[in-house]
Design an enzyme around this catalytic site. Structure first.
Site, PDB file in Angstrom:
ATOM      1  N   TYR A 168       0.841  -1.201   0.000  1.00 54.20           N
ATOM      2  CA  TYR A 168       0.000   0.000   0.000  1.00 54.20           C
ATOM      3  C   TYR A 168       0.876   1.251   0.000  1.00 54.20           C
ATOM      4  CZ  TYR A 168      -3.295   3.565   1.598  1.00 54.20           C
ATOM      5  OH  TYR A 168      -4.045   4.709   1.707  1.00 54.20           O
ATOM      6  N   ILE A 201      -8.155   9.312   8.919  1.00 53.99           N
ATOM      7  CA  ILE A 201      -9.462   9.878   8.580  1.00 53.99           C
ATOM      8  C   ILE A 201     -10.548   8.878   8.938  1.00 53.99           C
ATOM      9  CG2 ILE A 201     -10.897  10.861   6.753  1.00 53.99           C
ATOM     10  CD1 ILE A 201      -8.360  12.492   7.358  1.00 53.99           C
TER      11      ILE A 201
END
Length: 262
Positions: A168, A201
């Site tokens: 990632y 987030i």
């Protein structure tokens, strides 16, 4: 979604990929409030059309698109051309995060080639394909009214990650480099290409990497003392898509509450 702050349409349209995700929804809503006609795209056409119908203002459209598939992306931009003509804006919010058992980071020594390729395919190639299709609209010498592209990096790529895997991290690092390359090539057409690098987030992707009960500890590690929201990211993207950002290109806005201090 309230239309209280909606600004009248200026007939400029923007594609948002991955718009039905946690952050993507916030981005689509904010751009609609800013006066953009939003082409909502996601893997599921029904979800995309439903979100488009909820946005404030008029002229929005929902379409299915697999951002990592060349035919799907090219078909999307061809269909948009028939409906809207050229589009002035693009936000590449589509992305994936794969984790190991119990949301743990997969060590490089245990990572499969398939897992590595999966992240690069969706996060990096997907961004490239959408960028390419968007830029090809303008290769004939025409200039957009307000050419704006916003990509998605990540604080994980800036810090080497904690729970996010190397695959990632590598995919987002590549997006951040691609953003600079695209910005240099697009500048002559009056198009700015910038990115956002979200921190922690409050969206489904974060929940994948966080065990229940870890929210408070995570918030305490952030100087501003809280986990971010999709609205925080959407506000940064609103700026990058606006006239006010006309002299900014090739940049990456950190949206992380001070989690990564320069």
């Amino acid at each position: 979604m309230s239309s209280q702050n909606y600004a009248p349409s200026n007939d400029r349209a923007a594609v948002v990929t991955g718009a039905c995700g946690g952050i993507g929804k916030g981005v689509a809503a904010r751009l609609a409030q800013d006066g953009w006609r939003v082409i909502v795209t996601d893997l599921d056409a029904t979800d995309a059309k439903a979100l488009a119908a909820e946005l404030p203002g008029k002229g929005h459209m929902g379409m299915a698109c697999n951002a990592a598939d060349e035919v799907s992306v090219d078909t999307l931009f061809s269909a948009i051309s028939d409906e809207y003509g050229k589009v002035d804006g693009l936000v590449t919010a589509a992305g994936i995060l794969r984790l190991g058992p119990n949301g743990a980071r997969t060590p490089i020594v245990e990572m499969s080639v398939e897992d590595f390729d999966d992240h690069l395919t969706v996060n990096t190639r997907g961004t490239f394909l959408c960028l390419r299709a968007y830029l090809r609209q303008w290769k004939d010498g025409a200039r957009p009214q307000r050419g704006r592209v916003v990509t998605f990096g990540s604080v994980a790529a800036q810090l080497g990650g904690y729970r996010a895997s190397a695959s990632y991290i590598a995919s987002k690092g590549a997006v951040m480099a691609l953003t600079k390359a695209a910005a240099r090539e697009a500048a002559g057409w009056g198009i700015t290409v910038n990115g956002v690098a979200p921190g922690l987030i409050d969206a489904p992707m974060l929940r994948l990497s966080m065990a229940p009960g870890q929210e408070q500890a995570a918030a305490e590690a952030i100087p501003l003392g809280r986990i971010g929201t999709p609205t925080d990211v959407a506000a940064a993207i609103s700026y990058l898509m606006s006239e006010d950002s006309a002299y900014m290109t090739g940049g990456m806005l950190d949206v992380n509450g001070g989690y990564r201090m320069q």
